[in-house]
Design an enzyme around this catalytic site. Structure first.
Site, PDB file in Angstrom:
ATOM      1  N   ILE A 155      34.585  56.194  32.755  1.00 62.73           N
ATOM      2  CA  ILE A 155      33.239  55.987  33.285  1.00 62.73           C
ATOM      3  C   ILE A 155      32.709  57.278  33.902  1.00 62.73           C
ATOM      4  O   ILE A 155      31.566  57.689  33.663  1.00 62.73           O
ATOM      5  CB  ILE A 155      33.237  54.838  34.308  1.00 62.73           C
ATOM      6  CG1 ILE A 155      33.540  53.518  33.595  1.00 62.73           C
ATOM      7  CG2 ILE A 155      31.899  54.756  35.038  1.00 62.73           C
ATOM      8  CD1 ILE A 155      33.695  52.330  34.521  1.00 62.73           C
ATOM      9  N   ASP A 260      26.761  47.834  43.381  1.00 59.78           N
ATOM     10  CA  ASP A 260      26.928  46.683  42.499  1.00 59.78           C
ATOM     11  C   ASP A 260      28.150  45.858  42.883  1.00 59.78           C
ATOM     12  O   ASP A 260      28.396  44.810  42.294  1.00 59.78           O
ATOM     13  CB  ASP A 260      27.062  47.158  41.044  1.00 59.78           C
ATOM     14  CG  ASP A 260      27.050  46.017  40.035  1.00 59.78           C
ATOM     15  OD1 ASP A 260      26.171  45.140  40.148  1.00 59.78           O
ATOM     16  OD2 ASP A 260      27.920  46.000  39.134  1.00 59.78           O
ATOM     17  N   GLU A 265      32.203  38.704  47.450  1.00 66.71           N
ATOM     18  CA  GLU A 265      31.244  38.382  46.387  1.00 66.71           C
ATOM     19  C   GLU A 265      31.306  36.893  46.071  1.00 66.71           C
ATOM     20  O   GLU A 265      32.402  36.338  45.973  1.00 66.71           O
ATOM     21  CB  GLU A 265      31.549  39.194  45.130  1.00 66.71           C
ATOM     22  CG  GLU A 265      31.404  40.694  45.338  1.00 66.71           C
ATOM     23  CD  GLU A 265      31.714  41.503  44.088  1.00 66.71           C
ATOM     24  OE1 GLU A 265      31.913  40.897  43.003  1.00 66.71           O
ATOM     25  OE2 GLU A 265      31.772  42.730  44.191  1.00 66.71           O
ATOM     26  N   HIS A 284      26.931  42.588  41.020  1.00 72.90           N
ATOM     27  CA  HIS A 284      28.128  42.904  40.227  1.00 72.90           C
ATOM     28  C   HIS A 284      27.902  42.614  38.748  1.00 72.90           C
ATOM     29  O   HIS A 284      28.562  41.765  38.135  1.00 72.90           O
ATOM     30  CB  HIS A 284      29.358  42.144  40.732  1.00 72.90           C
ATOM     31  CG  HIS A 284      30.644  42.804  40.312  1.00 72.90           C
ATOM     32  ND1 HIS A 284      31.831  42.627  40.965  1.00 72.90           N
ATOM     33  CD2 HIS A 284      30.930  43.645  39.282  1.00 72.90           C
ATOM     34  CE1 HIS A 284      32.784  43.321  40.382  1.00 72.90           C
ATOM     35  NE2 HIS A 284      32.254  43.960  39.355  1.00 72.90           N
TER      36      HIS A 284
END
Length: 316
Positions: A155, A260, A265, A284
């Site tokens: 990434i 994100d 979460e 996310h």
């Protein structure tokens, strides 16, 4: 009849991305809401022999496995899941399999978040839709700004390529990063993380969450960043000390953050990261694309078919 649970199908779309009906003798149920506690998880899936888990949202450790005596096959989207205790699964005779995935969605979202943060896109879109005064903010250009990448893997390397297209110099660091890897990505190797934080105009995190990286960006590290700097995190929430980040953003000691991922979460409704004006936050969705979901769920069906035939594939 075997029972299969698909967890965390928040968009209620999993059943439409693969041919689950092709699984003879398997009843499939998708869960579209988060399951917040281990007790609730066990209550909902204790009757299942097969579970399809989304990324690392649900922890499966020895204690959970012990409460799921019927579980025989656990599938995770992706080929790595630090929330699954593989040794405990093996000890209980549970097969664990993964799926393929694309590496492009997360860097694409990361760059979109950077543009949204630097140019105040969400706020300006809201102003056009409302009655706010025309042109109320001044954005920050990216050309010539230094992008600091902490973690130059797949990434991070993709983001370095994006940065070059925007005429941005790239600075990179991670504990075992070499000059050769940096040169191949067109990046300069920073002598340390502190040096990167001090020099970079934008800092983006792409590290695996581990004991050694948890809270790696805390109050001291945030204090090293430029007042005009931007911070991005699309990797894992706990890489950053969330309380320190909220305090830093509240006091405007950096210009903003695009996030994100979070400690908890879904992000609690009253969490300050939902309302701080210098934050761009998404739920996310780094991996959430049609292309990725097609791979996730079709591979999950293939995994189940292979396991039913006695020859598991993509085992972890």
């Amino acid at each position: 009849m075997l029972n299969c649970a698909i967890l965390d199908d928040y968009q209620n779309c999993a059943l439409g991305f693969a041919d689950w009906a092709s699984l003879d003798g398997v009843s499939v149920e998708n869960f579209t809401e988060p399951i917040p506690t281990p007790d609730e998880l066990v209550e909902k899936i204790s009757g299942c022999e097969i579970i399809v888990a989304m990324r690392e949202r649900t922890r499966f450790d020895a204690a959970i496995f012990a409460r799921l005596p019927r579980l025989k096959l656990l599938i995770t989207t992706g080929m790595r899941n630090n929330a699954i205790d593989l040794a405990a699964a093996s000890a209980q005779g549970i097969s664990v399999c993964g799926t393929r995935s694309l590496s492009s969605p997360t860097p694409e979202l990361t760059w979109g978040l950077l543009l949204a943060l630097a140019r105040h896109i969400p706020a300006d879109v809201a102003s056009v839709r409302g009655d706010a005064k025309w042109q109320t903010r001044i954005g920050t250009g990216l050309s010539g700004k230094t992008l600091g990448i902490i973690g130059l893997g797949k990434i991070g390397t993709q983001l370095a390529r994006y940065a070059h297209a925007f005429d941005m110099p790239v600075l990179a660091w991670s504990p075992h990063l070499t000059k050769e890897i940096c040169q191949a990505a067109g990046a300069e190797l920073a002598p340390g993380m502190d040096a990167l934080l001090e020099r970079a105009d934008i800092v983006t995190l792409h590290m695996v969450l581990a004991d050694s990286t948890r809270g790696m960006i805390g109050a001291r590290e945030l204090g090293l960043m430029k007042p005009a700097a931007l911070l991005l995190n699309t990797s894992r929430g706990p890489l950053i000390d969330e309380k320190a980040l909220v305090q830093t953003l509240t006091q405007n000691r950096i210009a903003g953050a695009a996030l994100d991922v979070y400690d908890v979460e879904p992000l609690p409704p009253s969490h300050p990261l939902r309302t701080l004006p210098n934050v761009v936050a998404t739920p996310h969705i780094g991996y959430v694309t049609r292309e990725n979901y097609q791979i996730f769920y079709n591979d999950a069906v293939e995994d189940i078919q292979a396991w039913l035939k006695g020859s598991p594939i993509r085992t972890l």
